[in-house]
Design a protein around this motif. Sequence first.
Motif, mmCIF file in Angstrom:
data_model
loop_
_atom_site.group_PDB
_atom_site.id
_atom_site.type_symbol
_atom_site.label_atom_id
_atom_site.label_comp_id
_atom_site.label_asym_id
_atom_site.label_seq_id
_atom_site.Cartn_x
_atom_site.Cartn_y
_atom_site.Cartn_z
ATOM 1 N N VAL A 119 1.064 -1.307 0.060
ATOM 2 C CA VAL A 119 0.026 -0.126 -0.051
ATOM 3 C C VAL A 119 1.106 1.326 -0.036
ATOM 4 N N GLY A 120 1.071 1.808 -1.038
ATOM 5 C CA GLY A 120 1.997 2.775 -1.339
ATOM 6 C C GLY A 120 3.474 2.204 -0.878
ATOM 7 N N ASN A 121 4.238 2.964 0.032
ATOM 8 C CA ASN A 121 5.522 2.232 0.175
ATOM 9 C C ASN A 121 5.334 1.471 1.513
ATOM 10 N N GLU A 122 4.262 1.108 2.033
ATOM 11 C CA GLU A 122 4.087 0.300 3.166
ATOM 12 C C GLU A 122 3.696 -1.242 2.950
ATOM 13 N N THR A 123 4.212 -2.228 3.677
ATOM 14 C CA THR A 123 4.371 -3.451 3.284
ATOM 15 C C THR A 123 3.351 -4.187 4.162
ATOM 16 N N LEU A 124 2.405 -5.050 3.892
ATOM 17 C CA LEU A 124 1.681 -5.897 4.823
ATOM 18 C C LEU A 124 1.966 -7.263 4.559
ATOM 19 N N ASP A 125 2.131 -8.029 5.617
ATOM 20 C CA ASP A 125 2.618 -9.532 5.734
ATOM 21 C C ASP A 125 1.051 -10.080 5.506
ATOM 22 N N VAL A 126 0.984 -11.459 4.715
ATOM 23 C CA VAL A 126 -0.246 -12.123 4.483
ATOM 24 C C VAL A 126 0.173 -13.519 5.306
ATOM 25 N N LEU A 127 -0.723 -13.637 6.306
ATOM 26 C CA LEU A 127 -1.078 -14.984 6.975
ATOM 27 C C LEU A 127 -2.112 -15.763 6.499
ATOM 28 N N HIS A 128 -2.288 -16.861 6.133
ATOM 29 C CA HIS A 128 -3.378 -17.753 5.743
ATOM 30 C C HIS A 128 -3.618 -18.550 7.044
ATOM 31 N N CYS A 129 -4.960 -17.898 7.570
ATOM 32 C CA CYS A 129 -5.723 -18.173 8.823
ATOM 33 C C CYS A 129 -6.969 -19.201 8.492
ATOM 34 N N PRO A 130 -7.034 -20.082 7.946
ATOM 35 C CA PRO A 130 -8.243 -20.810 7.642
ATOM 36 C C PRO A 130 -8.896 -21.265 8.836
ATOM 37 N N VAL A 137 -7.493 -14.889 5.038
ATOM 38 C CA VAL A 137 -5.934 -14.479 5.531
ATOM 39 C C VAL A 137 -6.201 -13.240 6.349
ATOM 40 N N VAL A 138 -5.060 -12.933 6.848
ATOM 41 C CA VAL A 138 -4.838 -11.884 7.757
ATOM 42 C C VAL A 138 -3.800 -10.924 7.201
ATOM 43 N N ASP A 151 -12.568 -12.020 10.506
ATOM 44 C CA ASP A 151 -13.454 -12.959 11.628
ATOM 45 C C ASP A 151 -12.696 -14.208 12.131
ATOM 46 N N VAL A 152 -11.413 -14.077 12.116
ATOM 47 C CA VAL A 152 -10.599 -15.266 12.917
ATOM 48 C C VAL A 152 -10.890 -14.993 14.441
ATOM 49 N N LEU A 153 -10.610 -13.682 14.843
ATOM 50 C CA LEU A 153 -10.595 -13.393 16.311
ATOM 51 C C LEU A 153 -11.157 -12.371 16.545
ATOM 52 N N PHE A 154 -11.979 -12.225 17.736
ATOM 53 C CA PHE A 154 -12.539 -10.939 18.322
ATOM 54 C C PHE A 154 -12.157 -10.686 19.750
ATOM 55 N N SER A 174 -5.042 -21.893 13.765
ATOM 56 C CA SER A 174 -4.678 -20.606 13.064
ATOM 57 C C SER A 174 -4.325 -19.359 14.096
ATOM 58 N N ILE A 175 -5.112 -19.438 15.152
ATOM 59 C CA ILE A 175 -5.011 -18.364 16.111
ATOM 60 C C ILE A 175 -3.655 -18.566 17.107
ATOM 61 N N LYS A 176 -3.475 -19.768 17.354
ATOM 62 C CA LYS A 176 -2.612 -20.049 18.423
ATOM 63 C C LYS A 176 -0.997 -20.170 17.824
ATOM 64 N N GLU A 177 -1.213 -20.563 16.309
ATOM 65 C CA GLU A 177 0.093 -21.030 15.895
ATOM 66 C C GLU A 177 0.545 -19.762 14.757
ATOM 67 N N LYS A 178 -0.254 -19.121 14.166
ATOM 68 C CA LYS A 178 -0.443 -17.754 13.395
ATOM 69 C C LYS A 178 0.015 -16.495 14.048
#
Length: 210
Positions: A119-130, A137-138, A151-154, A174-178
């Motif tokens: 996003v512009g000069n910013e980088t977001l990492d992608v985590l697959h969290c099924p 993804v997150v 909607d993985v975690l609230f 996904s929550i505990k390991e990612k």
Amino acid sequence: MKYKTIPVTPFAQNCSLVWCTETQQAALVDPGGDIDRLLGAIKQEGVTLSKILLTHAHIDHAGGTATLTESSGLPVEGPHKEDEFWIDALPQQSQMFGFPQVGTFTPNRWLNDGDQVQVGNETLDVLHCPGHTPGHVVFYHADSAIAWVGDVLFRGSIGRTDFPKGDHPTLIASIKEKLFPLGDEIRFVPGHGPESTFGEERRSNPFVRG
């Protein structure tokens, strides 16, 4: 990076406008609907929308995507390809949940675990969290110590797993390991409700504590 959370749809889904302060290039994370409200927020912040990012393809998160892309040609990145069946079912989802009729779309880029988005000069990492959906993804911005988790975690809860191809043990993993290994201090924007931190949820959330 800055962001603004804009609740949309009758489900009060947290769409986020995120932008690079150096370039003023912006992305919408999960534009579920209420397009006029989203466009108003973009104008108010004086940023340029350059792409759409999707955590998953449920109607309240992805319902506005086709309208936005048809009018602007904006690229769509995400979710993981395992959510393609949810995108194909968006017209049926809109009828089922009483949303305005929406169209389908094909993302310009399906995302996988370990990918990055710009996003512009910013980088977001992608985590697959099924678990909530198979292709969820997150998006994680390390420099700001913040994650957009859909909607993985609230705060005090977790995503539902009773939808097609949802799976509770997979969601917990996904929550505990990612997510939790990113650090207790990481703040997150959930798909609904107030923000929290991974540390707070690890300590107090009854669904994932211990």
